[in-house]
Design a protein around this motif. Structure first.
Motif, PDB file in Angstrom:
ATOM      1  N   LYS A   9     -80.575 -59.777 -23.753  1.00 17.21           N
ATOM      2  CA  LYS A   9     -80.604 -58.513 -24.393  1.00 17.21           C
ATOM      3  C   LYS A   9     -80.855 -58.568 -25.784  1.00 17.21           C
ATOM      4  CE  LYS A   9     -77.651 -54.660 -24.670  1.00 17.21           C
ATOM      5  NZ  LYS A   9     -76.214 -53.909 -24.405  1.00 17.21           N
ATOM      6  N   ASN A  10     -79.934 -59.461 -26.414  1.00 15.94           N
ATOM      7  CA  ASN A  10     -79.804 -59.597 -27.902  1.00 15.94           C
ATOM      8  C   ASN A  10     -81.034 -60.190 -28.630  1.00 15.94           C
ATOM      9  OD1 ASN A  10     -77.435 -58.525 -27.784  1.00 15.94           O
ATOM     10  ND2 ASN A  10     -76.208 -60.580 -28.153  1.00 15.94           N
ATOM     11  N   LEU A  11     -81.541 -60.874 -27.509  1.00 11.51           N
ATOM     12  CA  LEU A  11     -83.116 -61.653 -28.186  1.00 11.51           C
ATOM     13  C   LEU A  11     -84.309 -60.301 -28.088  1.00 11.51           C
ATOM     14  CD1 LEU A  11     -83.055 -65.072 -26.375  1.00 11.51           C
ATOM     15  CD2 LEU A  11     -83.311 -64.781 -28.531  1.00 11.51           C
ATOM     16  N   THR A  12     -84.044 -59.543 -27.221  1.00 15.36           N
ATOM     17  CA  THR A  12     -85.165 -58.555 -27.385  1.00 15.36           C
ATOM     18  C   THR A  12     -84.976 -57.595 -28.323  1.00 15.36           C
ATOM     19  OG1 THR A  12     -85.244 -58.610 -24.652  1.00 15.36           O
ATOM     20  CG2 THR A  12     -85.845 -56.534 -25.912  1.00 15.36           C
ATOM     21  N   GLN A  13     -83.584 -57.342 -28.587  1.00 18.90           N
ATOM     22  CA  GLN A  13     -83.151 -56.467 -29.856  1.00 18.90           C
ATOM     23  C   GLN A  13     -83.688 -57.245 -31.240  1.00 18.90           C
ATOM     24  OE1 GLN A  13     -79.208 -55.958 -29.377  1.00 18.90           O
ATOM     25  NE2 GLN A  13     -79.371 -53.782 -28.584  1.00 18.90           N
ATOM     26  N   LEU A  14     -83.613 -58.314 -31.181  1.00 19.54           N
ATOM     27  CA  LEU A  14     -83.883 -59.058 -32.580  1.00 19.54           C
ATOM     28  C   LEU A  14     -85.302 -59.097 -32.697  1.00 19.54           C
ATOM     29  CD1 LEU A  14     -83.051 -60.596 -35.127  1.00 19.54           C
ATOM     30  CD2 LEU A  14     -82.822 -63.056 -33.558  1.00 19.54           C
ATOM     31  N   ALA A  15     -86.423 -59.448 -31.510  1.00 19.61           N
ATOM     32  CA  ALA A  15     -87.570 -59.361 -31.732  1.00 19.61           C
ATOM     33  C   ALA A  15     -87.903 -58.093 -32.027  1.00 19.61           C
ATOM     34  CB  ALA A  15     -88.093 -60.010 -30.394  1.00 19.61           C
ATOM     35  N   ILE A  16     -87.378 -57.254 -31.698  1.00 16.74           N
ATOM     36  CA  ILE A  16     -87.824 -55.611 -32.000  1.00 16.74           C
ATOM     37  C   ILE A  16     -87.583 -55.236 -33.680  1.00 16.74           C
ATOM     38  CG2 ILE A  16     -87.502 -53.477 -31.642  1.00 16.74           C
ATOM     39  CD1 ILE A  16     -87.124 -53.982 -28.483  1.00 16.74           C
ATOM     40  N   LEU A  17     -86.394 -55.935 -33.815  1.00 15.12           N
ATOM     41  CA  LEU A  17     -85.689 -55.301 -35.200  1.00 15.12           C
ATOM     42  C   LEU A  17     -86.506 -56.322 -36.133  1.00 15.12           C
ATOM     43  CD1 LEU A  17     -82.127 -54.848 -34.488  1.00 15.12           C
ATOM     44  CD2 LEU A  17     -83.771 -53.133 -35.046  1.00 15.12           C
ATOM     45  N   ASP A  18     -86.770 -57.361 -36.046  1.00 14.05           N
ATOM     46  CA  ASP A  18     -87.269 -58.530 -36.891  1.00 14.05           C
ATOM     47  C   ASP A  18     -88.850 -58.511 -36.532  1.00 14.05           C
ATOM     48  OD1 ASP A  18     -87.762 -60.285 -39.057  1.00 14.05           O
ATOM     49  OD2 ASP A  18     -87.348 -61.850 -37.947  1.00 14.05           O
TER      50      ASP A  18
END
Length: 226
Positions: A9-18
């Protein structure tokens, strides 16, 4: 939520935000992962080198990927699964048999007396300092740049912990502790970070990986607010 699901979940968020790859090393992996391994793949590797992979790392390989997004320039994947694979020089020690020998340290180590210098203080021989016996029982899983590598301990008392090989900079071998992560998991890591305090404890694979992930998320969110 279990650990693997939270990481995903956090990896998906990071990929979207960065999306512009501000996090150090993210341009190298672009938040992608190599395909997961099967239990059979891992068993072949463990049998070949007479080791048992730490459970956290094994689960990561099975459920997230065999290398990809992660600290430094990204996680290295396991190689040598198939007989025809060529194992990269920096991924495992030249003498693969030392993977099954116990990692020798429980505290930071740095014996600069092993480096031979001439009268003008130029190094003439540092082979003893870089002897593979000091990294036996380890898998090098991340390159932080500037000759600094993260190692997963697979054999011995420290199995499952992350240590740092910083001998290229004459800083020896030391635990990947919280203060190290604070310095190296920022957007602009401090490559001149010195040897860790002997009293600090190495992080487990998940704690080390999650530290990078959480710090990266926090930094990207702060960056988007400015």
């Amino acid at each position: 939520m279990n650990k693997v699901l939270q990481l995903k979940k956090n990896l998906t968020q990071l990929a979207i935000l960065d999306a512009t790859f501000e996090v150090f090393g993210s341009e190298s992996h672009q938040y992608q992962f190599k395909p997961c391994l099967s239990n059979k793949d891992i068993q072949v590797f463990e049998s070949r080198y007479n080791i048992t992979l730490p459970s956290e790392y094994r689960n990561f390989l099975l459920e997230i990927g065999n290398g990809g997004a992660g600290p430094g320039y990204g996680l290295s994947g396991l190689s040598g699964i198939e007989s025809e694979d060529v194992i990269p020089e920096k991924l495992y020690p030249e003498n693969y048999e030392i993977l099954s020998k116990p990692f020798p340290f429980t505290k930071a180590w740095n014996n600069l007396d092993l480096i031979v210098k001439n009268n003008t203080d130029l190094v003439t021989n540092n082979n003893d300092y870089f002897d593979d016996k000091f990294i036996q029982g380890t898998l090098t899983i991340t390159n932080y740049g500037c000759g600094i590598y993260a190692m997963l301990i697979v054999t011995g008392e420290q199995s499952g912990k992350i240590w740092i090989d910083d001998r290229t900079n004459d800083n020896g071998i030391y635990p990947a502790c919280l203060s190290f992560c604070h310095a190296f998991h920022d957007i602009n890591p401090d490559d001149s970070y010195p040897n860790s305090n002997n009293e600090e404890q190495p992080l487990s694979f998940y704690d080390w990986y999650e530290d990078w992930l959480n710090r990266s998320l926090e930094q990207i969110r702060q960056s988007s607010e400015t």
